[in-house]
Design a protein around this motif. Structure first.
Motif, mmCIF file in Angstrom:
data_model
loop_
_atom_site.group_PDB
_atom_site.id
_atom_site.type_symbol
_atom_site.label_atom_id
_atom_site.label_comp_id
_atom_site.label_asym_id
_atom_site.label_seq_id
_atom_site.Cartn_x
_atom_site.Cartn_y
_atom_site.Cartn_z
ATOM 1 N N SER A 66 0.806 -1.222 0.000
ATOM 2 C CA SER A 66 0.000 0.000 0.000
ATOM 3 C C SER A 66 0.839 1.271 0.000
ATOM 4 N N LEU A 67 2.143 1.164 0.274
ATOM 5 C CA LEU A 67 2.971 2.352 0.385
ATOM 6 C C LEU A 67 3.380 2.894 -0.978
ATOM 7 N N SER A 68 3.689 4.182 -1.006
ATOM 8 C CA SER A 68 4.260 4.772 -2.210
ATOM 9 C C SER A 68 5.668 4.217 -2.393
ATOM 10 N N PRO A 69 6.212 4.220 -3.607
ATOM 11 C CA PRO A 69 7.585 3.735 -3.818
ATOM 12 C C PRO A 69 8.599 4.471 -2.957
ATOM 13 N N HIS A 70 8.371 5.775 -2.736
ATOM 14 C CA HIS A 70 9.307 6.571 -1.946
ATOM 15 C C HIS A 70 9.367 6.067 -0.510
ATOM 16 N N ALA A 71 8.191 5.947 0.137
ATOM 17 C CA ALA A 71 8.161 5.476 1.519
ATOM 18 C C ALA A 71 8.586 4.021 1.607
ATOM 19 N N LEU A 72 8.309 3.264 0.568
ATOM 20 C CA LEU A 72 8.696 1.861 0.542
ATOM 21 C C LEU A 72 10.206 1.712 0.602
ATOM 22 N N ARG A 73 10.921 2.516 -0.175
ATOM 23 C CA ARG A 73 12.377 2.454 -0.162
ATOM 24 C C ARG A 73 12.914 2.808 1.220
ATOM 25 N N VAL A 74 12.289 3.802 1.860
ATOM 26 C CA VAL A 74 12.723 4.224 3.192
ATOM 27 C C VAL A 74 12.550 3.079 4.188
ATOM 28 N N SER A 75 11.430 2.401 4.102
ATOM 29 C CA SER A 75 11.106 1.374 5.082
ATOM 30 C C SER A 75 11.956 0.125 4.932
ATOM 31 N N THR A 76 12.378 -0.193 3.710
ATOM 32 C CA THR A 76 13.154 -1.411 3.488
ATOM 33 C C THR A 76 14.657 -1.150 3.473
ATOM 34 N N TYR A 77 15.064 0.110 3.407
ATOM 35 C CA TYR A 77 16.484 0.468 3.389
ATOM 36 C C TYR A 77 16.914 0.691 4.832
ATOM 37 N N MET A 78 17.308 -0.386 5.510
ATOM 38 C CA MET A 78 17.421 -0.343 6.959
ATOM 39 C C MET A 78 18.563 0.540 7.471
ATOM 40 N N ASP A 79 19.771 0.382 6.912
ATOM 41 C CA ASP A 79 20.886 1.118 7.507
ATOM 42 C C ASP A 79 22.032 1.245 6.510
ATOM 43 N N ASN A 80 22.983 2.134 6.818
ATOM 44 C CA ASN A 80 24.180 2.314 6.010
ATOM 45 C C ASN A 80 25.212 3.051 6.853
ATOM 46 N N PRO A 81 26.483 3.129 6.425
ATOM 47 C CA PRO A 81 27.523 3.777 7.239
ATOM 48 C C PRO A 81 27.221 5.231 7.575
ATOM 49 N N ILE A 82 26.582 5.949 6.659
ATOM 50 C CA ILE A 82 26.265 7.359 6.917
ATOM 51 C C ILE A 82 25.303 7.471 8.089
ATOM 52 N N LYS A 83 24.223 6.674 8.049
ATOM 53 C CA LYS A 83 23.259 6.707 9.148
ATOM 54 C C LYS A 83 23.921 6.299 10.464
ATOM 55 N N SER A 84 24.783 5.296 10.416
ATOM 56 C CA SER A 84 25.447 4.825 11.628
ATOM 57 C C SER A 84 26.295 5.935 12.251
ATOM 58 N N GLN A 85 27.064 6.647 11.423
ATOM 59 C CA GLN A 85 27.914 7.711 11.938
ATOM 60 C C GLN A 85 27.083 8.852 12.520
ATOM 61 N N LEU A 86 26.012 9.237 11.836
ATOM 62 C CA LEU A 86 25.164 10.321 12.336
ATOM 63 C C LEU A 86 24.463 9.920 13.625
ATOM 64 N N ARG A 87 24.096 8.652 13.735
ATOM 65 C CA ARG A 87 23.446 8.196 14.959
ATOM 66 C C ARG A 87 24.418 8.249 16.138
ATOM 67 N N VAL A 88 25.665 7.847 15.908
ATOM 68 C CA VAL A 88 26.674 7.927 16.970
ATOM 69 C C VAL A 88 26.909 9.382 17.377
ATOM 70 N N SER A 89 27.007 10.269 16.398
ATOM 71 C CA SER A 89 27.210 11.689 16.702
ATOM 72 C C SER A 89 26.050 12.247 17.508
ATOM 73 N N SER A 90 24.846 11.830 17.185
ATOM 74 C CA SER A 90 23.674 12.303 17.921
ATOM 75 C C SER A 90 23.661 11.789 19.352
ATOM 76 N N GLU A 91 24.171 10.564 19.557
ATOM 77 C CA GLU A 91 24.254 10.030 20.923
ATOM 78 C C GLU A 91 25.213 10.865 21.766
ATOM 79 N N TYR A 92 26.338 11.257 21.188
ATOM 80 C CA TYR A 92 27.248 12.155 21.892
ATOM 81 C C TYR A 92 26.560 13.480 22.194
ATOM 82 N N HIS A 93 25.843 13.997 21.212
ATOM 83 C CA HIS A 93 25.180 15.287 21.375
ATOM 84 C C HIS A 93 24.187 15.255 22.523
ATOM 85 N N ARG A 94 23.433 14.160 22.644
ATOM 86 C CA ARG A 94 22.467 14.056 23.738
ATOM 87 C C ARG A 94 23.166 14.122 25.096
#
Length: 386
Positions: A62-90
């Protein structure tokens, strides 16, 4: 076992890019309409798993192709690095608040022990064991200055504020890191630890470690280290900014913002949040939002987490109707017994008196507030059908 392989094949389809998913849509629907009833008719513990597989399949279709890609594209090095940086920021933000509380206590003549009793979690964010021990001793001695100075030094709070963004000026970073190393030989403050743990600054790590190995830093060492850290942090900042602007971040950010915008427009027209128990367009919006929020844990970094929070706030401000707990238990048992072990589905408009989607929404609500109780209750209901 044949049906188990069918389910695995279904999830294999869902992991391909959206174009392939839509080309296989008829295969998925055929599975749901032809094979799934046979699975659901078997009185076994696999009923719930099969139902969840079908639920996920229908959501993704039922999802649009755009949201579908977001939902199935679980992770990548860029997201991992930004998540670590955000943990420090908190942690920096929490330290800034704790520093303010200590300064306020000092000005108001409140002892640090009294502050600890009033706000027992005000220093719970501290991870570094030596710093934690040092702070506890200072609190017992009611030493305001030491608490404030140690928080400022270790978290590099000089020249920053609680509103500080992910990145700070390179000169502020370098000055705080050098000052901490002068007074704490061989040790790094948290901002320098962030830099040293980043894949973006590997070219600088060896030179920085050479200074960390020294017993003391001369004035010339301090100047050289200050220049080195500025360059390293500038490189780090550049990579972080480019990561935020990358397609891997902007695509999910756009999806969350578009979902929030669509939800606001819907709420403005109807005065309520989109529901599964509705026509195709509304159901599509409801399933899109549901799946985006279910996957929000992989996007816990700026700027996406701000868009996620905006969507979560809308859902909280305009909650879906939920059955009272006793009524939910009664209706869930009745539904499962009447439908031979089938759990309520979010997309189905069937003829169940109170609405199948309302029962599904209620189940999701109780799973969010008390997952252990809800799962135990659901398992017991399905277990009686064995």
């Amino acid at each position: 076992m044949r049906h188990t392989y069918s389910l695995l094949a279904l999830f294999g389809i869902l992991l391909f890019p959206s174009g392939l998913i839509h080309s296989q849509e008829t295969v998925v629907i055929k599975f749901i309409t032809d094979e799934l009833p046979q699975v659901l008719s078997r009185e076994s513990v696999q009923v719930a798993a099969a139902e969840q597989a079908a639920t996920n399949a229908m959501r993704l279709i039922s999802l649009s192709p755009h949201a579908l890609r977001v939902s199935t594209y679980m992770d990548n090095p860029i997201k991992s690095q930004l998540r670590v940086s955000s943990e420090y920021h908190r942690e920096y933000v929490q330290a800034s608040v704790a520093k303010f509380q200590a300064a306020f206590a000092q000005n108001s003549k409140q002892t640090l022990q009294e502050l600890s009793l009033e706000s027992p979690t005000w220093t719970n964010f501290v991870v570094n064991n030596s710093l934690k021990t040092y702070l506890q001793k200072a609190i017992q001695a009611n030493d305001y200055d030491t608490v404030i100075e140690e928080l400022s030094a270790y978290y590099g709070l000089e020249g920053t504020s609680v509103r500080q963004t992910l990145l700070i000026p390179a000169d502020v970073f370098a000055a705080s890191a050098v000052r901490y190393m002068v007074y704490h030989p061989h040790k790094m403050n948290l901002r320098l630890r962030e830099l040293m743990n980043s894949v973006y600054c590997r070219g600088y790590h060896r030179n920085i470690e050479a200074f960390l190995k020294k017993n003391r830093l001369t004035l010339a060492d301090q100047e050289n280290l200050y220049d080195l850290l500025q360059k390293a942090y500038q490189a780090y900042s550049k990579e972080i900014k480019e990561s935020v602007d990358s397609l891997a971040v902007q695509m999910p950010l756009t999806a969350y913002e578009e979902a929030a915008h669509a939800a606001r427009e819907f709420i403005h027209k109807t005065g309520r949040f989109p529901s599964f128990n509705a026509g195709p367009a509304e159901r599509k919006l409801a399933t899109t939002i549901d799946l985006l929020l279910l996957n929000a844990h992989i996007n816990q970094f700026k700027p996406i987490n701000e868009a996620v929070e905006a969507l979560q706030e809308l859902r909280q401000l305009y909650p879906l109707p939920i059955l009272a707990k006793e009524r939910f238990m009664e209706e869930y048992k009745r539904f499962v017994q009447h439908h031979s072990g089938q759990a309520p589905r979010p997309w189905h408009e069937g003829e169940y008196p109170i609405g199948e989607a309302l029962l599904y929404d209620s189940y999701q609500y109780y799973m969010s507030v008390d997952p252990r109780w809800t799962q135990t209750f659901v398992n017991s209901v399905h277990g009686t059908l064995k």
